[in-house]
Design a protein around this motif. Structure first.
Motif, PDB file in Angstrom:
ATOM      1  N   LYS A   1       4.200  -6.181   4.433  1.00 27.37           N
ATOM      2  CA  LYS A   1       4.171  -7.317   3.516  1.00 27.37           C
ATOM      3  C   LYS A   1       5.407  -7.280   2.621  1.00 27.37           C
ATOM      4  CE  LYS A   1      -0.839  -7.868   3.298  1.00 27.37           C
ATOM      5  NZ  LYS A   1      -2.047  -7.839   2.413  1.00 27.37           N
ATOM      6  N   PRO A   2       6.179  -8.354   2.607  1.00 24.05           N
ATOM      7  CA  PRO A   2       7.411  -8.369   1.792  1.00 24.05           C
ATOM      8  C   PRO A   2       7.140  -8.154   0.305  1.00 24.05           C
ATOM      9  CG  PRO A   2       7.387 -10.192   3.373  1.00 24.05           C
ATOM     10  CD  PRO A   2       6.029  -9.581   3.411  1.00 24.05           C
ATOM     11  N   ALA A   3       5.960  -8.612  -0.155  1.00 23.19           N
ATOM     12  CA  ALA A   3       5.693  -8.523  -1.593  1.00 23.19           C
ATOM     13  C   ALA A   3       5.217  -7.148  -2.024  1.00 23.19           C
ATOM     14  CB  ALA A   3       4.637  -9.577  -1.976  1.00 23.19           C
ATOM     15  N   ALA A   4       4.874  -6.293  -1.105  1.00 26.15           N
ATOM     16  CA  ALA A   4       4.358  -4.973  -1.456  1.00 26.15           C
ATOM     17  C   ALA A   4       5.473  -4.109  -2.044  1.00 26.15           C
ATOM     18  CB  ALA A   4       3.756  -4.308  -0.232  1.00 26.15           C
ATOM     19  N   SER A   5       5.179  -3.451  -3.163  1.00 24.91           N
ATOM     20  CA  SER A   5       6.169  -2.597  -3.813  1.00 24.91           C
ATOM     21  C   SER A   5       6.093  -1.186  -3.256  1.00 24.91           C
ATOM     22  CB  SER A   5       5.927  -2.569  -5.322  1.00 24.91           C
ATOM     23  OG  SER A   5       4.691  -1.909  -5.603  1.00 24.91           O
ATOM     24  N   PHE A   6       7.171  -0.438  -3.492  1.00 27.33           N
ATOM     25  CA  PHE A   6       7.173   0.952  -3.044  1.00 27.33           C
ATOM     26  C   PHE A   6       6.097   1.754  -3.770  1.00 27.33           C
ATOM     27  CE2 PHE A   6       8.492   5.350  -3.784  1.00 27.33           C
ATOM     28  CZ  PHE A   6       8.568   5.797  -2.473  1.00 27.33           C
TER      29      PHE A   6
END
Length: 450
Positions: free
Chosen positions: A30-35
């Motif tokens: 998912k592009p919106a998922a943060s590290f």
């Protein structure tokens, strides 16, 4: 990965570890998922992975995730695996094999997503080093573990190799037929737990007695009779239920336990029940009759009082009931009583002059009939002094005890006198005490303690 297209192995997707992995994998895409979010989910999954790998009974080569997924394939109870367990490769149609091969092809995509592949996607989110996400492939998790054996080792080599997983479908069917599936594929011995709420089930014996025939001495003829009967059973040939009768401590129970250690890899499973659970025999057999493995129902120290209700239940199962015993089940029992029921001096008097029973001989025949229905009785007799000392000497040699033979024999006889018993069990208990004494003495000498 199109895992929703799985047919036979769909239940694997409901496994908690697989659900965790798929959640982490989906989140990483998912592009919106943060590290930070990914790292939290990864560490949670990492902890579960380490626990699962630490419980694994054998070592592996390659990625731990691949190994745990393969273990779930080997254990999954589904239409294909259960049919393969019962009928073998030859009993499966090509249509079944083709569908199973398609499932394996889908699962291969999941299994090839190793730690390196997964963390590559996560690390890209935070532009950080791989060392910030520790690997679950810890060498210490494999310390002291042996490699997989037999057909399981062949499957491991295939799944960890370069060949397509779909090509392993026939070998997998052969594994199910030989080793079983589910708990029966993972464990060799079980205890019947009876009713557990609404569930009636078997509990695996996690710490099985490792006794072998090679570690028991001087009863080779008795062992040979039981082994031969069991081999006939495994080969699908006629075989008898067995009563192991004799003096206490002579190795009757150990003989039965040694059977599953020898023949477990060939599809033998041991189900232990207590005398109080004999009324559940029909329930137990109903659960086992359609399985592909061979089962020995084991009753230790069996004997009955005059009016025991369990007596009739066992008698009907052995012979005489309307339902036939399934061909994949035998009953082995141990007892210190030859005829399993109490016998009185009055039973020996055949004059018929002093009995309350009108049909005395009918009652006597009833007492004798249950033991007769076992088909085979193997008698274990307490050893004489010469045989007892031979057992002690062989056990001591096997343990590598350093003690003069005369001293060993003298102390063994003294132990026997104090215990008021002469048997292989007495010999083992004597050697346990002796080995502990010699070991403690050696430790004190090393530490300079008198």
């Amino acid at each position: 990965m199109r895992l929703e297209r799985l047919i036979f192995f769909r239940n694997i997707l409901k496994d908690p570890l697989v659900e965790q992995y798929l959640r982490l994998y989906d989140l990483s895409r998912k592009p919106a998922a943060s590290f930070a979010e990914l790292a939290d989910v990864y560490c949670l999954f990492m902890g579960t992975m380490l626990e699962e790998l630490s419980r694994l009974g054998n070592c592996w080569s390659g990625d731990g995730w691949t190994c745990l997924l393969v273990e779930r394939i080997l254990a999954d109870e589904n239409l294909f695996s259960l049919k393969a367990e019962k009928l073998g490769r030859e009993g499966l149609g090509t249509d079944f094999l083709e569908i199973a091969a398609q499932d394996l092809q889908l699962l291969e995509k999941l299994g090839r997503l190793t730690w390196a592949e997964l963390t590559k996607q996560i690390i890209a989110k935070g532009k950080t080093e791989a060392s910030s996400l520790p690997s679950w492939n810890l060498p210490s998790l494999q310390t002291g573990k042996q490699g997989a054996e037999g057909i399981k080792s062949q499957l491991y080599r295939h799944f960890f190799g370069e060949a397509s997983w779909a090509q392993a479908v026939e070998l997998l069917a052969q594994y199910y037929h030989q080793q079983g599936v589910g708990l029966y594929g993972k464990y060799y011995a079980f205890q019947w737990t009876g009713d557990d709420g609404d569930e009636e089930r078997f509990s695996p014996v996690l710490n099985r007695d490792p006794i072998t025939f090679e570690s028991m001495f001087e009863y080779q003829d008795e062992h040979a009779l039981v082994i031969r009967n069991t081999e006939q059973f495994l080969a699908g040939l006629p075989a008898n239920n067995v009563l192991l009768y004799g003096d206490r401590g002579t190795g009757k129970s150990s003989t039965v336990k040694a059977l599953v250690n020898r023949f477990g890899p060939r599809g033998l499973r041991l189900i232990e029940i207590s005398k109080s659970q004999l009324l559940d025999l029909q329930k137990i057999m109903a659960q086992l009759k359609d399985r592909g493995l061979k089962y020995i129902i084991y009753i230790d120290d069996l004997s009955f009082a005059e009016q025991d209700s369990q007596y009739a239940a066992l008698k009907a199962v052995l012979e005489g009931g309307l339902s036939l015993t399934p061909p994949n089940i035998l009953i082995y029992a141990t007892s210190n009583r030859r005829h399993l029921l109490p016998e009185k001096f009055g039973d020996k008097d055949v004059t018929g002059m002093s009995y309350d029973e009108v049909r005395f001989m009918d009652t006597l025949q009833e007492k004798l009939s249950l033991a007769d229905r076992f088909g085979m009785t193997v008698t274990f007799v307490s050893p004489d002094q010469k045989k007892y000392l031979a057992i002690v000497e062989q056990m001591a040699a096997r343990r590598g005890l350093e003690i003069e033979q005369e001293e060993l024999r003298k102390r063994a006889l003294l132990w026997e006198l104090h215990q008021n018993s002469r048997s292989p069990r007495t010999a083992r208990q004597f050697l346990d005490a002796l080995q502990g004494e010699l070991g403690l003495q050696q430790l004190k000498e090393q530490e300079g303690i008198s």
